[in-house]
Scaffold this motif. Structure first.
Motif, PDB file in Angstrom:
ATOM      1  N   SER A  32     -78.784  23.904  79.313  1.00 51.11           N
ATOM      2  CA  SER A  32     -77.409  23.700  79.750  1.00 51.11           C
ATOM      3  C   SER A  32     -76.486  24.563  78.897  1.00 51.11           C
ATOM      4  N   GLN A  33     -75.416  25.027  79.492  1.00 46.28           N
ATOM      5  CA  GLN A  33     -74.382  25.717  78.722  1.00 46.28           C
ATOM      6  C   GLN A  33     -73.964  24.879  77.513  1.00 46.28           C
ATOM      7  N   PHE A  34     -73.893  23.581  77.689  1.00 46.09           N
ATOM      8  CA  PHE A  34     -73.380  22.701  76.640  1.00 46.09           C
ATOM      9  C   PHE A  34     -74.404  22.449  75.539  1.00 46.09           C
ATOM     10  N   ASP A  35     -75.655  22.890  75.734  1.00 48.84           N
ATOM     11  CA  ASP A  35     -76.657  22.786  74.669  1.00 48.84           C
ATOM     12  C   ASP A  35     -76.363  23.730  73.514  1.00 48.84           C
ATOM     13  N   ASN A  36     -75.488  24.704  73.732  1.00 46.56           N
ATOM     14  CA  ASN A  36     -75.185  25.666  72.677  1.00 46.56           C
ATOM     15  C   ASN A  36     -74.248  25.118  71.607  1.00 46.56           C
TER      16      ASN A  36
END
Length: 606
Positions: free
Chosen positions: A520-524
């Motif tokens: 996910s983008q938000f895993d970064n």
């Protein structure tokens, strides 16, 4: 002035007089109609920049060229550019470009040479954006000789990516850049003529095996451990003009030492915003920071040495200028749904054997695992935009999840495999990683790299004995290329790592072990120890939410939400200022507190 011209001639133009021991020669009897070798272009914020690369101009041929666009089946001259000597490049610029339409272009020289291509329309409405990433284009004869790139070119044509990224070492020859740059263009011209291309400069491109740019100072030797550039400054400028002048204008064009330029910038294309870094240009030379047993070194092979001792908070990695750029870029979400950072190499030392698998290396100062404090400052800046990182240089394909204070509290990085892989590397720790996924290889999981930085290894394309012994030195040996696929509606990113000599459309073709991997983008920026701010219920989808520390004003994060519901996380408790929206007239501001379990909800009407 005379010595300056001599240096240029020796390093570039006169290198065309090939001696018998060299691999490349300029194609003989180039006709006037073949004078243009290739062209690179980008489109950013309705501005086209296109750099045409020429073969040497002969006799009384003109030192200018035209850029034409096809309109209503007629070719219309849109710009004229001088052909720069001695690199023979012509840079064109078209402003107020309508990027909603695909257009044919051609570069014209002397009304005899015509080089055609396509300026693509902005793929902003596509649900999936595809980036093809490549690195390390060696053709040394001692590395196994030149091998065709047709397998890569054919696969790129089948994929039709929205953007190409060459992360460095497009040229490996250390004194004849011009010749080998022409060869690069002949090899890849059929795809770059029709596809926006990001190209950045690494150590071999500027005639060094390793480089610590140290702000542009002069290096007295090619080893360069004290920092700086070895080749004449005219050489460096010509390399950067050829490879990077088509990029969007630099964030801050102020030259560094010796008058060397900079090109770090951003490119917004297809709803993805890319920060383009020069992670070696400002990096400190280790020999100026420390000596080991009285010697200037670039690597440690002694397991008894505490590599943490080599850190120095005063040592630069990105430098203050690029960190400031990242801060401004992080909060700029105009026409962007997701973000990514592109660099020459990744922010870790993701190998522990180099050259041969017979001697463990414990510290490689060429890697961006050093300096540790500089590496951590970079990762802290990058994670604020929820960006993955893509780089090359290491020859070893890898996908890592970075940690600063804790494992996995920063972003993911993807190092693509080399186009041609002579210098082998391995990630082969003696003990299995912590918290690895059941059934995954022992080299995955949580580790400390050689500089004791926290990394979680997700996948590595280690060379096998069979691959080392099979075929030519460059044709097998875990060479390949990477694909990064952005699913904008789902906000997911898929990393693919492909070998050479396969048909990517054949269902039987397999990626390297461990890939593909989707995050996910938000895993970064998803730390496991965090504090929560209130949940914001938005009346409009996909709004920009920026979080700043209310006491210090420091930026904590900025992202475009997925949908109408978003709960920001912070690493510390306390008071924060929230800014929601993009248009100044519509922006909403809130002062809120971060707590361990925050159940407060705030409705935001636009």
């Amino acid at each position: 002035m005379k010595s300056k011209l001599i240096a240029i001639a020796i390093c570039l133009t006169l290198s065309l007089s090939i001696q018998g021991q060299h691999l490349l020669e300029l194609p003989k009897n180039i006709k006037p109609e073949d004078r243009i070798c290739f062209a690179l272009y980008t489109v950013h914020e309705n501005t086209v920049k296109l750099n045409a690369q020429f073969y040497p101009i002969k006799n009384f041929e003109p030192f200018e060229a035209y850029l034409e666009i096809q309109e209503n089946e007629k070719w219309i001259i849109k710009d004229t550019a001088a052909i720069q000597y001695p690199g023979y490049t012509a840079l064109f610029r078209l402003e107020n470009w309508d990027d909603t339409k695909e257009k044919k272009y051609r570069v014209v020289h002397n009304d005899k040479a015509f080089y055609e291509g396509i300026i693509r329309k902005n793929p902003i409405h596509k649900d999936e954006f595809v980036l093809a990433a490549l690195t390390c284009n060696s053709i040394y004869p001692e590395h196994g000789g030149d091998i065709p790139r047709t397998d890569i070119i054919d696969n790129i044509k089948k994929i039709q990516p929205d953007l190409l990224f060459f992360s460095g070492d497009q040229v490996y020859d250390h004194s004849q850049h011009y010749l080998y740059w022409l060869k690069f263009g002949r090899d890849f011209g059929d795809v770059i003529r029709n596809t926006p291309t990001i190209c950045i400069v690494d150590d071999h491109d500027v005639g060094q095996g390793n480089i610590w740019g140290n702000g542009g100072i002069k290096s007295e030797d090619r080893r360069g451990v004290l920092g700086g550039y070895y080749m004449p400054v005219e050489y460096i400028k010509e390399v950067e003009r050829a490879q990077t002048s088509h990029l969007p204008d630099p964030y801050d064009p102020t030259p560094i030492a010796q008058g060397i330029g900079v090109y770090y910038t951003d490119l917004n294309w297809g709803g993805i915003s890319f920060a383009i870094l020069e992670d070696r240009k400002f990096k400190s030379g280790p020999g100026r920071i420390f000596k080991h047993k009285g010697k200037v070194i670039d690597a440690i092979f002694d397991p008894k040495v505490n590599t943490k001792d080599f850190d120095d908070p005063k040592a630069f990695l990105l430098g203050e200028r690029q960190l400031q750029f990242l801060g401004d870029w992080t909060t700029d979400w105009k026409n962007a749904e997701m973000k990514t950072v592109l660099s020459q190499t990744i922010f870790a030392m993701a190998n522990n054997y180099t050259g041969k698998h017979n001697r463990e290396i414990f510290a490689d100062f060429d890697s961006n695992g050093w300096p540790q404090s500089g590496r951590n400052r970079a990762l802290k800046a990058i994670r604020k935009s929820f960006s993955p990182m893509i780089g090359g240089d290491q020859h070893l394909g890898s996908l890592l999840h970075h940690g600063v204070d804790d494992w996995n509290d920063a972003g993911y990085s993807f190092c693509t495999p080399a186009i041609a892989n002579y210098w082998l590397r391995w990630w082969d720790p003696k003990e299995a990683g912590a918290n690895s996924v059941k059934g995954e290889p022992g080299y995955t999981g949580e580790f400390l790299d050689g500089f004791q930085n926290k990394i979680t290894v997700k996948a590595v394309a280690n060379p096998s004995l069979e691959e080392i012994n099979q075929g030519g030195k460059l044709s097998t040996r875990v060479a390949g290329f990477g694909l990064v696929k952005y699913n904008k509606p789902d906000r997911t990113i898929t990393f693919e790592c492909w070998p050479r000599n396969i048909d990517i459309t054949n269902p039987k073709s397999k990626q390297y072990k461990g890939w593909p991997i989707t995050i996910s983008q938000f895993d970064n920026f998803n730390p496991r120890n965090y504090f929560e701010l209130p949940t914001f219920q938005l009346s409009k989808d996909n709004q920009v939410v920026t979080v700043r520390n209310n006491t210090t004003g420091e930026l904590e994060s900025s992202v475009r939400t997925k949908g109408k519901l978003y709960q920001p996380k912070t690493l510390k408790s306390g008071s924060y200022k929230i800014e929601i929206g993009e248009n100044d007239a519509e922006k909403k501001y809130f002062e809120v507190f971060a707590t361990k379990k925050n159940k407060k909800k705030i409705t935001v009407e636009f």
